[in-house]
Design an enzyme around this catalytic site. Structure first.
Site, PDB file in Angstrom:
ATOM      1  N   LYS B 723       0.747  -1.225  -0.069  1.00 40.74           N
ATOM      2  CA  LYS B 723      -0.041  -0.067  -0.090  1.00 40.74           C
ATOM      3  C   LYS B 723       0.984   1.436   0.073  1.00 40.74           C
ATOM      4  O   LYS B 723       1.967   1.005   0.227  1.00 40.74           O
ATOM      5  CB  LYS B 723      -0.905   0.010   1.242  1.00 40.74           C
ATOM      6  CG  LYS B 723      -1.886  -1.204   1.181  1.00 40.74           C
ATOM      7  CD  LYS B 723      -2.861  -0.948   2.484  1.00 40.74           C
ATOM      8  CE  LYS B 723      -1.979  -1.467   3.706  1.00 40.74           C
ATOM      9  NZ  LYS B 723      -2.974  -1.990   4.773  1.00 40.74           N
ATOM     10  N   GLU B 727       2.553   9.450   2.326  1.00 42.17           N
ATOM     11  CA  GLU B 727       1.785  10.591   3.416  1.00 42.17           C
ATOM     12  C   GLU B 727       1.555  10.107   4.808  1.00 42.17           C
ATOM     13  O   GLU B 727       1.642  11.080   5.547  1.00 42.17           O
ATOM     14  CB  GLU B 727       0.332  10.746   2.663  1.00 42.17           C
ATOM     15  CG  GLU B 727       0.412  11.494   1.515  1.00 42.17           C
ATOM     16  CD  GLU B 727      -1.057  11.564   0.746  1.00 42.17           C
ATOM     17  OE1 GLU B 727      -1.160  10.077   0.387  1.00 42.17           O
ATOM     18  OE2 GLU B 727      -1.411  12.438   0.284  1.00 42.17           O
TER      19      GLU B 727
END
Lengths: 316, 771
Positions: B723, B727
């Site tokens: 994934k 951020e």
């Protein structure tokens, strides 16, 4: 940046003769060039002093010390002589700006630097210091501004060396239209006035030759509070010296010029440094005439704490 | 829930060799990773040497024959009507080749409000008024000073609270709300608050923060016949491609966008900004290439910012710590225009992070006469995590429950807005475990005091609404006749290490050593469409397609090898470029040998990104703990250490993953302590559009940052188990630091950043209360 002519001056005398109000002296350039790039100063000519016959470097003379005008902050920071006899000055230099800037910036330029006030440095603001009618910082974002009222301008003096040199009773040698002269650092600095909107008393054609330090201050310290660990101008700084003659306590970052706390210096002679209550009382007195603005009341607290810390360090 | 076996992502192979190998064969490796030889390893960046030796070509390094340099004239007023503009003197200046302004009457609109490219309504300081191209940046700057503009200053409002007042000047038509309030409710929030044994209620403010990429926005535009080539600093070459075609009315085969290296974007380069279009228009007018790179002032005024927020948060909980209600209402400062790209989702974390049946959120964007906001690394979540995780810390303190325990008590493995499981239901739990291990949270000391220094500990948790990746992504691998491979993608490497990580995935999937793989990206003319590198999307979007193409190619090589070796392909494997028999016997053969036999024909393979699963919500998570020292005399804050445990699924490269953690946490420290765009609301000017007074942290401000690897492959998400990560580390940094400050001093701050002025004021108030 507007186009300008550039000429290296062979001597201080010739530099002084050449200078008119449309020209600027140029050495390290770390302040001047930033103002030129911001279009808040647009000289027609730069007179480069770097190759002039100005003193450069640190030397002992007559029991005191001479620091040539072209001496860089890095030289001061790294001078063993200064570290030993004037730690307040070595520490102040080491805490200024960044290594890159300290390699370039000269001691004379450091004293002559203009405020970093974000109104002064904004070309769209016609503030009092730039010849306008009022100071927007007085009612604006004045977190970093003056807590002592010295003029209509609320900008602070951001030099780290200045408070140290005021505490050291430095003298400044200059070459002007009428030849060489020497003035005390307290006469060198003066808050801007209606007719002289800058922070020193030097005439337009005065060239700083050297800084003279009369006597040692081996028991001295410079403390600087910043909003970042390094590379920031002082929110408040304090230069303090303890010697046989007594105390010297000078603040930076609180007014147009460095502020010597004379009454506090006197009172300290008769106050036990470990007596916090007595010290606090003296501090309160020293700041009785402070006039913090809407957003900078913290500077009063910060200044008191830094002074206390400096006194503690020198009283050990 | 059980882990499904995902299918290989690839399109049908159209080569000569029929595929017969079962696709499942390699999946075991991708589940356990035990057999990996390239993926997961701390491989240095492929372009690292080029970068550190200064040879890597960034947009600013482009030098084309006859290239001109552009500059932008900006409005000095927060709100003004442009009465007239006279560019004749600038045009007459020797060395000036083109000037563009309102006088050119371009039929091009901009921003979501469809304002004209050069508008006579100027709505923020820095709004673009004209642009010039000249033989040097100096001449261009001189030309700007010769442009005569007659402005009529208009009433303005730069403060978000004042913008909603009845008598506030209208920035566009209407009441300065960008849209209707965006509302969400599940359960009955009011009832949940009533049931609560305890509530925590606060108003939190976050500041406007600036992206401060080392490399400013800008581009070099060059018309070659009727074809436009643009070298751009962007997070999405295809997005810029599409937008340039749209704005200029050009067919897509007449525009090419190139970017090989980038010096930071952080969200502000995910869409097209005016300077790039100016470069194209100036270049067309001048008939020469034009490079237009912004200076720091333009960068700070007019290329986006993290919107400031005002969040009203109320939590209700029972005495055992279970949340009975979460309520959040917020205002977001949009600036003068709404921009494209990722939306700032402040409400998301309140809806998703904790198990809670009664949740109500409301958010609205507000116009002000300031530069437009745009996505900034986890937009909305960074702002919101500060508020929610500060409130949770306060709740833990009031309930005398350990902050980590309180978060475990309110754990959820489900997406409560979509009513389905997280793709990795134990992801956040694992983050908590790893954080506890690496930081020593459970064993931490009590907050301590030495002289004027107080030390304390704080933590924060988060999920993140993106990071799942999304189609489209198409990958093409060409096996060269010497056995090396060119992997052609349409993505870009925005400095995160995409080139390296995708090459690792390709090498692993094919069975080649890293040296045999070249990863191509950053050129719309060669690669298929790929998304903008935003939302921590790039790896989870591209890596599955690269893997698919790589597996496809591997099968073709094995089929060919089997023919040569007169054996069954299922008995063969490729390891490090060699064909290996699983039965331990056959003559030695390399991939290069196979290619040699096939020459002049060569093998090639495609891979594409499948849609995401619909029965689960893909989510990355994270947790972070900080140790902080506060000098209660001088207000100085020192971050002592930080440990961050982000769940980004499988870690494909531990070295580039560490870089993301260090970079994200560093930005979080700046957000917590030093960074704030300052505006004088009396005169409407931005006061620190520079690097001197917009204070990003220096090396001296950054402590040891430890990446506690979670490395939990999420094979429900995609076939690589990876994934997004980019951020995550920024999201929890500020609240963890603030919670540590509370632990150390008992001071609870609700407004960022926490600088000396705020610390000293709070300490003084604390002292006065004590007296």
């Amino acid at each position: 940046m507007k186009a300008f002519s550039y000429s290296p001056a062979p001597t201080a005398a010739e530099a002084s003769n050449e200078k008119d109000s449309r020209a600027e002296f140029f050495a390290g350039g770390t302040d001047l060039l930033t103002r030129m790039k911001l279009n808040i100063v647009s000289p027609d000519a730069l007179i480069d002093l770097k190759s002039a016959d100005l003193p450069n470097g640190v030397s002992e003379q007559n029991g005191g010390l001479t620091i040539g005008a072209l001496t860089t902050l890095r030289d001061i920071e790294q001078s063993e002589l200064i570290a030993e006899k004037f730690p307040v000055l070595a520490q102040a230099a080491a805490l200024a700006a960044t290594p890159q800037i300290r390699n370039r910036a000269t001691v004379a330029g450091n004293l002559l630097q203009r405020p970093r006030c974000w109104y002064y440095r904004n070309r769209h603001v016609d503030c009092w210091l730039k010849g306008g009618s009022d100071c927007p910082a007085a009612t604006g974002q004045n977190q970093q501004h003056a807590i002592f009222d010295q003029s209509p301008c609320k900008a602070v003096h951001t030099s780290d060396l200045a408070p140290a040199l005021v505490a050291l009773n430095a003298r400044v040698k200059v070459r002007g239209a009428d030849g060489e002269r020497e003035l005390s650092i307290e006469d060198f600095f003066a808050p801007p006035t209606e007719d002289r909107r800058r922070e020193t008393t030097l005439a337009d054609d005065d060239v700083v030759l050297s800084i003279e330090l009369p006597s040692d201050a081996s028991h001295s310290v410079y403390l600087k509070a910043m909003d970042r660990k390094v590379w920031a101008f002082a929110l408040v700084s304090v230069a303090a010296i303890k010697s046989a003659e007594g105390w010297a306590v000078v603040l930076g970052g609180v007014a147009n010029n460095p502020v010597r706390l004379g009454p506090l210096e006197k009172a300290l002679e008769n106050t036990d440094a470990s007596d916090h209550n007595a010290l606090d009382k003296q501090h309160d007195k020293a700041f009785a005439d402070a006039e913090p603005l809407e957003h900078n009341g913290y500077k009063v607290t910060l200044a008191k704490r830094l002074i206390r810390r400096a006194i503690e360090q020198l009283s050990d | 829930m059980t882990i499904k076996t995902p299918e290989i992502e690839s399109s049908k192979n159209d080569g000569d060799i029929e595929l017969s190998l079962p696709l499942q064969q390699d999946l075991t490796d991708w589940q356990t990773g035990h057999e990996f030889t390239v993926v997961g390893k701390p491989h240095s960046r492929l372009e690292g040497a080029e970068k550190v030796t200064g040879r890597a070509q960034y947009s600013a390094d482009v030098r084309l024959s006859g290239q001109l340099y552009g500059a932008v004239l900006r409005c000095p007023h927060p709100h003004a009507k442009l009465i007239s503009i006279d560019t004749s003197e600038a045009e007459a200046l020797p060395g000036v080749h083109a000037v563009i302004s309102q006088n050119d009457q371009f039929d091009i609109d901009w921003y979501s409000e469809e304002a004209p490219l050069f508008s006579d309504q100027l709505r923020f300081v820095g709004d673009e008024v004209a642009a010039v191209a000249a033989v040097s940046t100096e001449v261009a700057a001189d030309a700007l000073r010769l442009i005569k503009v007659n402005y009529e200053p208009l009433p303005f409002v730069t403060d978000m609270d004042q913008a909603l007042a009845d008598d506030a000047p209208a920035i566009h038509d209407g009441d300065n709300r960008v849209e209707e309030d965006s509302e969400y409710e599940r359960g009955d929030c009011a009832a949940g608050l009533q049931q609560a044994d305890i509530t925590v209620e606060n108003e939190y403010r976050t500041q406007t923060a600036l992206h401060t990429a080392l490399e400013a926005h800008g581009a070099t535009a060059h018309w070659s016949g009727d074809e436009l080539i643009v070298y751009e600093s962007t997070q999405g070459v295809h997005a810029i491609h599409g937008l340039l075609c749209e704005k200029l009315g050009l067919p897509m085969n007449k525009v090419r966008v190139i970017e090989q290296h980038m010096g930071g974007g952080f969200g502000a380069k995910q869409t097209l900004w005016k300077p790039t279009l100016f470069a194209a228009l100036l270049s067309r007018k001048a008939g020469r290439p034009v490079q237009l790179l912004l200076d720091r002032e333009g960068e700070n005024l007019a290329t986006g910012n993290r919107n400031s927020t005002l969040q009203q948060v109320k939590l209700g909980a029972s005495n055992d710590g279970k949340l009975t209600a979460i309520k959040m209402t917020c205002r977001i400062n949009a600036g003068a225009y709404a921009t494209a790209g990722e939306a700032s989702n402040v409400a998301g974390i309140f809806q998703h992070l904790y198990h809670c049946e009664n949740v109500k959120t409301s958010q609205v964007r507000v116009y002000t006469n300031t530069g437009p906001a745009v996505a900034f690394r986890a937009p909305g979540y960074v702002e919101a995590c500060f508020a929610l995780e500060s409130a949770m810390d306060e709740l833990a303190h009031k309930l005398e429950i350990d902050p980590l325990e309180l978060r475990r008590i309110n754990y959820t493995g489900r997406d409560q807005t979509g009513d389905k499981p997280w793709s990795s239901p134990d992801g956040l739990k694992t983050c908590y475990e790893r954080l506890d291990e690496e930081f020593g949270w459970s064993q931490r000391k009590a907050p301590s005091s030495e002289g004027s220094i107080r030390r304390g500990y704080g933590l924060a948790a988060h999920e993140w609404m993106a990071g799942m990746g999304n189609p489209p992504a198409a990958v093409f691998i060409k096996l060269n006749t010497d056995g090396s491979a060119d992997v052609v993608t349409g993505t870009q490497d925005i400095g995160t290490g995409t080139r390296t990580v995708l090459a690792q995935v390709a090498a692993e999937a094919i069975g080649l050593p890293m040296e045999s793989v070249r990863l191509l990206l950053g050129d719309t003319a060669i690669g298929g469409v790929a998304p903008v590198s935003q939302g921590s999307f790039t790896v989870p979007t591209l890596a599955p397609a690269v893997r698919g193409a790589g597996e496809n190619l591997r099968r073709q090589i094995l089929e060919a090898a089997a023919l040569l070796l007169e054996t069954d392909a299922t008995t063969l494997e490729i390891k490090d470029g060699e064909i290996v028999s699983t039965e331990g016997k056959h003559k030695s053969l390399t991939v290069a040998d196979v290619c040699d036999e096939l020459a002049p024909q060569s093998l090639q393979a495609h891979g594409s990104r499948r849609a995401n699963p619909t029965d689960t919500t893909i989510r990355p998570f994270g947790a972070l703990a900080a140790e902080v020292a506060v000098d209660t005399q001088t207000g100085e804050i020192t971050v002592i250490r930080i440990v961050n445990a982000p769940d980004c699924g499988r870690i494909l490269n531990s070295k580039t993953a560490n870089s993301q953690v260090i970079g994200g946490v560093t930005q979080g420290i700046g957000f917590a302590l030093t960074e704030e765009r300052m505006v004088d609301h009396n005169i409407g000017l931005v006061l620190n559009a520079d690097l001197e007074e917009y204070k990003i942290p220096t090396v001296a401000d950054i402590p040891t940052i430890t990446h506690a690897e979670v490395n939990l492959p999420d094979l429900n998400a995609n076939n690589t188990g990876a994934k997004g990560l980019g951020e995550l580390p920024l999201i929890p940094a500020a609240p963890a630091i603030l919670n540590a400050i509370f632990d150390a001093t008992g001071l609870r701050f609700t407004q960022l950043p926490i600088n000396r002025a705020r610390v000293l004021a709070a300490l003084q108030a604390q002292q006065e209360t004590a007296e």
